[in-house]
Structure formats: structure tokens, C-alpha cells
Design a protein around this motif. Structure first.
Motif, mmCIF file in Angstrom:
data_model
loop_
_atom_site.group_PDB
_atom_site.id
_atom_site.type_symbol
_atom_site.label_atom_id
_atom_site.label_comp_id
_atom_site.label_asym_id
_atom_site.label_seq_id
_atom_site.Cartn_x
_atom_site.Cartn_y
_atom_site.Cartn_z
ATOM 1 N N LYS A 65 52.520 46.598 45.238
ATOM 2 C CA LYS A 65 51.743 45.408 45.583
ATOM 3 C C LYS A 65 50.563 45.296 44.625
ATOM 4 C CE LYS A 65 54.035 44.943 49.542
ATOM 5 N NZ LYS A 65 55.461 44.904 49.303
ATOM 6 N N ILE A 66 50.509 44.206 43.871
ATOM 7 C CA ILE A 66 49.462 43.995 42.885
ATOM 8 C C ILE A 66 48.833 42.620 43.084
ATOM 9 C CG2 ILE A 66 48.943 43.782 40.417
ATOM 10 C CD1 ILE A 66 51.313 45.631 39.882
ATOM 11 N N SER A 67 47.517 42.566 43.048
ATOM 12 C CA SER A 67 46.803 41.295 43.080
ATOM 13 C C SER A 67 45.771 41.286 41.962
ATOM 14 C CB SER A 67 46.099 41.092 44.425
ATOM 15 O OG SER A 67 47.039 40.810 45.446
ATOM 16 N N TYR A 68 45.709 40.167 41.258
ATOM 17 C CA TYR A 68 44.692 39.953 40.235
ATOM 18 C C TYR A 68 43.707 38.913 40.761
ATOM 19 C CZ TYR A 68 48.053 42.005 36.912
ATOM 20 O OH TYR A 68 48.924 42.826 36.263
ATOM 21 N N ILE A 69 42.431 39.157 40.575
ATOM 22 C CA ILE A 69 41.405 38.174 40.873
ATOM 23 C C ILE A 69 40.853 37.697 39.542
ATOM 24 C CG2 ILE A 69 39.217 37.703 42.036
ATOM 25 C CD1 ILE A 69 41.573 38.429 43.919
ATOM 26 N N ILE A 70 40.818 36.383 39.344
ATOM 27 C CA ILE A 70 40.300 35.819 38.109
ATOM 28 C C ILE A 70 39.025 35.047 38.432
ATOM 29 C CG2 ILE A 70 40.768 34.335 36.122
ATOM 30 C CD1 ILE A 70 43.773 34.756 36.698
ATOM 31 N N LEU A 71 37.942 35.448 37.791
ATOM 32 C CA LEU A 71 36.634 34.822 37.992
ATOM 33 C C LEU A 71 36.203 34.130 36.706
ATOM 34 C CD1 LEU A 71 34.893 37.899 39.666
ATOM 35 C CD2 LEU A 71 36.014 35.998 40.845
ATOM 36 N N GLN A 72 35.583 32.967 36.832
ATOM 37 C CA GLN A 72 35.057 32.247 35.674
ATOM 38 C C GLN A 72 33.601 32.660 35.461
ATOM 39 O OE1 GLN A 72 37.350 30.401 34.076
ATOM 40 N NE2 GLN A 72 38.760 30.924 35.723
#
Length: 199
Positions: free
Chosen positions: A112-119
Motif C-alpha cells: 500500500k503506497i500513497s503519495y502526497i503532492i504539495l504545491q
């Protein structure tokens, strides 16, 4: 007697971590709206195609998704859900605007992998990679990317079988504690998200 029965039901449901949500808690709200938006995306994709094989895949994925979040009703709250645990552990570390990309890897042991992308507001992005291990999420990696990330489904959608994703992908955008969109992509139906290439 009725009051005793009612109290026992509340205790039982609460102890399982799963109950109908009446809370204004930010994490609870995002969790439920996230689940509803993702399920809606799956249903829309299934209705938009004529190929019976792909339709069956979407139906299968929707059932698997409900099992994954472990709720019978999408308005239910399950604090033991893997999705809920991610929000509960890390939501306060993220900005008010963020993308969540779920890119689970299948195989002998599913990862299980989750990426969080922040600007970052300067035309750059920050990527946080989380992996679910031993009943909790762990931050595995953090890196900066010298480009701003903006997602829209049409830019990444491609003909089934021609995509670069070897597993199903869900891309969700949240802003000010509100789920704006959650787009599900069946395996081999999505173009590469370049900034998620591991650094």
C-alpha cells in the motif's frame, strides 16, 4: 430495556471503529467524502464505456474498494480503515491544498503506497511518499520537484491497455478540508505522472 439495548449497540459499533458519521471532525469529513468521490469515479467510468470486459473490471474494483475501506455504507466512518489511518496520522502535516495519489503495488505481497503532492507556491512541488507497514503508515521518502503539479483527468487518461500504470491508481485533490475530485484509473489506462518517479 430499550435504552440498555441502544447503549449496547453504540458501544459495540464504537469498539469496532465503524459507525455512521455525525461528526464535524475534519479527518472524519475528508475520509467519508474521499470514499464517496472515489466510488462515484469508478461508477462513472463503468457507465462511460461499452466494453463488457472493462465494465466487469470496474464493478470488481468497486467491490474491492468497499472491502479495502471496510465500510458497508459509504457514509460510514471506520477509524480502522487504512485510508483513515493515513489521514489521522499525517493530515495536520500537509497544507490546505494537496493531492493524494494511491498507487498500490500488487504482487505476492500487495504494498500500500500513497503519495502526497504539495504545491510550494513558487512553481515547485513537494512529494511525500508513505508506505503502509505493520498496521500503520510510515513516511518513506520526501523530495522536491522543480515544477508545479496540476492534475486533470483528461490529460492523463489514455486507451485501456496503452497506459503506463501497472496497477490501479486513484488521484484525489483536497482543498480546505473538502474533497474536490477523486479520479480512479484502471490499470494500463493512465499516462505516467512524471513527478512520482522515485528520486
Amino acid at each position: 430495556m430499550k435504552n440498555i439495548f441502544y447503549c449496547l449497540m453504540i458501544i459495540t459499533l464504537s469498539s469496532c471503529g465503524r459507525y455512521i458519521n455525525n461528526s464535524e471532525n475534519k479527518t472524519d469529513k475528508i475520509f467519508i467524502n474521499w470514499n464517496i468521490a472515489t466510488a462515484n469515479s469508478m461508477q462513472l467510468q463503468e457507465k462511460s464505456i461499452n466494453d463488457e470486459y472493462q465494465k466487469s473490471l470496474y464493478k470488481n474494483r468497486l467491490e474491492a474498494f468497499k472491502s479495502y475501506i471496510d465500510v458497508g455504507d459509504l457514509n460510514q466512518l471506520n477509524k480502522n480503515s487504512i485510508r483513515y489511518k493515513l489521514l489521522n496520522q499525517y493530515l495536520n502535516d500537509w497544507d490546505d491544498k494537496f493531492y493524494i495519489v494511491e498507487a498500490n503495488e500488487s504482487g505476492e505481497i500487495a504494498t500500500k503506497i500513497s503519495y502526497i503532492i504539495l504545491q510550494n507556491g513558487t512553481g515547485t512541488s513537494k512529494v511525500l511518499k508513505y508506505i503502509y507497514r505493520n498496521g500503520k503508515w510510515e513516511k518513506a521518502k520526501e523530495y522536491a520537484v522543480s515544477s508545479s503539479f496540476k492534475f486533470d483527468r483528461e490529460s492523463y487518461n489514455t486507451k485501456f491497455g496503452e497506459g503506463k500504470n501497472e496497477n490501479d491508481i486513484t488521484v484525489t485533490y483536497a482543498e480546505n478540508s473538502t474533497i474536490i475530485s477523486s479520479d480512479f484509473f484502471l490499470l494500463l489506462s493512465m499516462k505516467q505522472i512524471e513527478i512520482l518517479k522515485d528520486k
